[in-house]
Design a protein around this motif. Sequence first.
Motif, PDB file in Angstrom:
ATOM      1  N   UNK A 580       0.859  -1.179   0.000  1.00  0.00           N
ATOM      2  CA  UNK A 580       0.000   0.000   0.000  1.00  0.00           C
ATOM      3  C   UNK A 580       0.898   1.232   0.000  1.00  0.00           C
ATOM      4  N   UNK A 581       0.302   2.377  -0.276  1.00  0.00           N
ATOM      5  CA  UNK A 581       1.093   3.600  -0.398  1.00  0.00           C
ATOM      6  C   UNK A 581       0.368   4.731   0.317  1.00  0.00           C
ATOM      7  N   UNK A 582       1.095   5.444   1.158  1.00  0.00           N
ATOM      8  CA  UNK A 582       0.556   6.609   1.845  1.00  0.00           C
ATOM      9  C   UNK A 582       0.973   7.868   1.100  1.00  0.00           C
ATOM     10  N   UNK A 583       0.121   8.870   1.111  1.00  0.00           N
ATOM     11  CA  UNK A 583       0.427  10.114   0.426  1.00  0.00           C
ATOM     12  C   UNK A 583      -0.673  10.483  -0.542  1.00  0.00           C
ATOM     13  N   UNK A 584      -0.408  11.482  -1.345  1.00  0.00           N
ATOM     14  CA  UNK A 584      -1.412  11.970  -2.301  1.00  0.00           C
ATOM     15  C   UNK A 584      -0.765  12.161  -3.665  1.00  0.00           C
ATOM     16  N   UNK A 585      -1.611  12.427  -4.644  1.00  0.00           N
ATOM     17  CA  UNK A 585      -1.133  12.715  -5.981  1.00  0.00           C
ATOM     18  C   UNK A 585      -1.041  11.481  -6.852  1.00  0.00           C
ATOM     19  N   UNK A 586      -0.703  11.714  -8.114  1.00  0.00           N
ATOM     20  CA  UNK A 586      -0.547  10.613  -9.063  1.00  0.00           C
ATOM     21  C   UNK A 586       0.934  10.299  -9.259  1.00  0.00           C
ATOM     22  N   UNK A 587       1.208   9.011  -9.345  1.00  0.00           N
ATOM     23  CA  UNK A 587       2.598   8.567  -9.408  1.00  0.00           C
ATOM     24  C   UNK A 587       2.719   7.322 -10.276  1.00  0.00           C
ATOM     25  N   UNK A 588       3.954   7.076 -10.718  1.00  0.00           N
ATOM     26  CA  UNK A 588       4.269   5.822 -11.396  1.00  0.00           C
ATOM     27  C   UNK A 588       4.746   4.828 -10.344  1.00  0.00           C
ATOM     28  N   UNK A 589       4.017   3.728 -10.223  1.00  0.00           N
ATOM     29  CA  UNK A 589       4.333   2.716  -9.228  1.00  0.00           C
ATOM     30  C   UNK A 589       4.835   1.452  -9.927  1.00  0.00           C
ATOM     31  N   UNK A 590       5.881   0.862  -9.395  1.00  0.00           N
ATOM     32  CA  UNK A 590       6.437  -0.381  -9.940  1.00  0.00           C
ATOM     33  C   UNK A 590       6.770  -1.314  -8.787  1.00  0.00           C
ATOM     34  N   UNK A 591       6.343  -2.556  -8.921  1.00  0.00           N
ATOM     35  CA  UNK A 591       6.657  -3.576  -7.909  1.00  0.00           C
ATOM     36  C   UNK A 591       7.168  -4.796  -8.649  1.00  0.00           C
ATOM     37  N   UNK A 592       8.397  -5.176  -8.364  1.00  0.00           N
ATOM     38  CA  UNK A 592       9.027  -6.307  -9.056  1.00  0.00           C
ATOM     39  C   UNK A 592       9.200  -7.490  -8.114  1.00  0.00           C
ATOM     40  N   UNK A 593       9.033  -8.663  -8.694  1.00  0.00           N
ATOM     41  CA  UNK A 593       9.314  -9.911  -7.985  1.00  0.00           C
ATOM     42  C   UNK A 593      10.398 -10.641  -8.773  1.00  0.00           C
ATOM     43  N   UNK A 594      11.608 -10.679  -8.196  1.00  0.00           N
ATOM     44  CA  UNK A 594      12.750 -11.302  -8.853  1.00  0.00           C
ATOM     45  C   UNK A 594      12.755 -12.789  -8.511  1.00  0.00           C
ATOM     46  N   UNK A 595      12.392 -13.602  -9.482  1.00  0.00           N
ATOM     47  CA  UNK A 595      12.268 -15.034  -9.259  1.00  0.00           C
ATOM     48  C   UNK A 595      13.630 -15.724  -9.344  1.00  0.00           C
ATOM     49  N   UNK A 596      13.700 -16.932  -8.826  1.00  0.00           N
ATOM     50  CA  UNK A 596      14.969 -17.647  -8.753  1.00  0.00           C
ATOM     51  C   UNK A 596      15.400 -18.150 -10.125  1.00  0.00           C
ATOM     52  N   UNK A 597      16.679 -18.460 -10.241  1.00  0.00           N
ATOM     53  CA  UNK A 597      17.227 -19.016 -11.481  1.00  0.00           C
ATOM     54  C   UNK A 597      16.493 -20.319 -11.807  1.00  0.00           C
ATOM     55  N   UNK A 598      16.081 -20.439 -13.047  1.00  0.00           N
ATOM     56  CA  UNK A 598      15.403 -21.656 -13.482  1.00  0.00           C
ATOM     57  C   UNK A 598      13.915 -21.683 -13.228  1.00  0.00           C
TER      58      UNK A 598
END
Length: 690
Positions: A580-598
């Motif tokens: 979740x994100x606290x604050x106001x305004x419009x923003x570019x949000x990115x959430x990455x999940x770095x998966x394991x090798x293979x």
Amino acid sequence: MSSLWINRIKRATRRRPAEVMRHGWLELKSVSDRFKGSPVSGDPESFLRRKFRKASLDDLWEAIAAQPYPISFRTLAPRSLEEIAPDEANRVRAGAEKAMAYTVDLLGSGDVTLEDPIDWSADFKNAAGWPLSFFRDINVSDQGRESDIKVPWELSRLQWLTPVAQAYLLDRDEKYAAFVKTILESWIEGNPYARGPNWAVTMEPAMRVFTWTWLFHVFSQSEAWKDAGFQTSFLGSLYEHGAFCAKYLENFGTNGNHLTADTGALVFIAEFFPQCEETCRWGETGWRMMISEIFKQVHEDGADFEGSASYHRMVAELFLWPAIYRKMKGKGVPEIYVERLRKMAAFTAAYMAPDGLAPLWGDSDDGRPFIFGGQSPSQHGYLPALIGLALDGAAEMQPPANSAGEILWSLGEEAWAKAEAASAVPPVSAAFPDAGVYVMTSGNSHVVVDCGPVGYGGRGGHGHNDCLSFEARLKGVPVITDSGTYVYTQDIEARNDFRSTAYHSTPQIDGEEINRFTGPEDLFSLLNDGVPEVRTWRTEATADLLIGSHSGYERLSPGLRPVRAIILDKLSSGLIVRDAFEGTGEHDLTIRYHLSIGAALERRKPGLWQLVVGDEEFVLCASPHTEWTAEIRSGSTSEKYGQRVERPVLCFARSGPLAELRVAILPATDLPDDVEGWVNETFSAHAEIN
């Protein structure tokens, strides 16, 4: 040379005044060494005899050989070794033959056969080299070309000779002693005192002290090492190393592993040589500073302050062995120092997975004062037992079987017998609030979360932009992993990528870093923007919960903060992450999940993916999936310095008002009919928030 000093002046403008003064004092001290040679003055043999008050070089050599040493150098019986670790003797002999063919594998180079004689100033990975200039004129970062000064450093630490020495302890074949003698003679001839890259930072002569003193005790009675000329040059060079470390201690106010190595080497030199006024002074200075530094560098909870599992391991061993050396010589070690080392062992035991593998948290260049076993660099499973056995003669937990070589060669067969007889202690969830590391465990599931400060006392150092990032093993397989290090100076862009926010499984806002880089030339500095906040930590029989946040994006907009909740559901071995994100305004949000090798990830329907890791199958669910885009991208991870491997990254993104995202990773067996509904219900039940 002008660019070197321009960069130094630039960095100085960003340092504290007291630190600038310490660097200036070091520079002043170095002036005399520009115009004079070795501190071993006159005839080296006469100098050594006078210095240590011995009638002959033979007397000095035998006096040193008769002294105790903290690392075992007894002959191991091959039959006994075969019973304990069936493949160890073959590994050692194969490693010895490889080294004697001048073939090395350092810092991700793969097998490289060096020319004879060895060019000790060369980076053979990048066909680069450095002159034998005065050490203060060596450009360590060398950002104008593709080079890695760690290559000649690592080569000069001579740890690649360890299997040769071990083979000698097995077979007593003089060919091993003769080869090591040849390499040492080559190094001493090719690296005059205070000249060239291998003297460029004090830590490098310090690290050689550990290896060289052990090699002495292994080979001191061999026929090959009875040459008086070699004995003189070897002991003279070791004395030079001690003098250099004493004069150029890397004590700049806020200190890390460099000063720990420097001071540890002073203790080793002082205990190695017979007592004389100068070496006693070195040892007293080194030990006094080690006592001070362990409480500055190691948090009360036992974690090293540099924000790195690899450097925690290295620093633990650097603090350990000088203390053991002193104890063997009948000298005192404060109980509070010993207790801090025990806490370092406990922290290691918590962060490592059940198989002993450490998370790729922070920088990792695999450095250690001694490397005796054949385990992978990420294998830390031996360390808690090693610390316990060395300090207290007992191991609190049974180490993985692949720890046998490390403990056998360090402490001997009896120590390994005690380690093997120790109890198998099941992992437990634990919090390390000073470091900001939180460990969730259940059976063979193991999650390590970073909600701590940027490393090195808020200055970056070997820490990364990884606040709120995590590694997760579920059902015994790695699912989410960190990215590691790859390289330092060889590729500046890659260096900064691997320590960036985007290379970690943590929320990013407007494409900005959690902690800003201070400049492209500062590869080990970050601004202290992202101050962490732990709002909830709870561990129960059915679930562990962490809710954390940080201030890294408040510079973009007042009150703009990510708030991440992570739940390990112990009933299902499932992981739930709510951002979740606290604050106001419009923003570019990115959430990455770095998966394991293979890992193999395949989309089944909107918001739902099949994830296969090894023999285990999972379902990855995201909600509300309609408000976020999801894309499988190619990323990189580096499990070993100098090597990088592709792996998948699942990237969620949106632009507009702030919105939350829930992601769950569940074993594919016994899935509920309504996965998204189960995730929301389970999250609310455990987190007690909506």
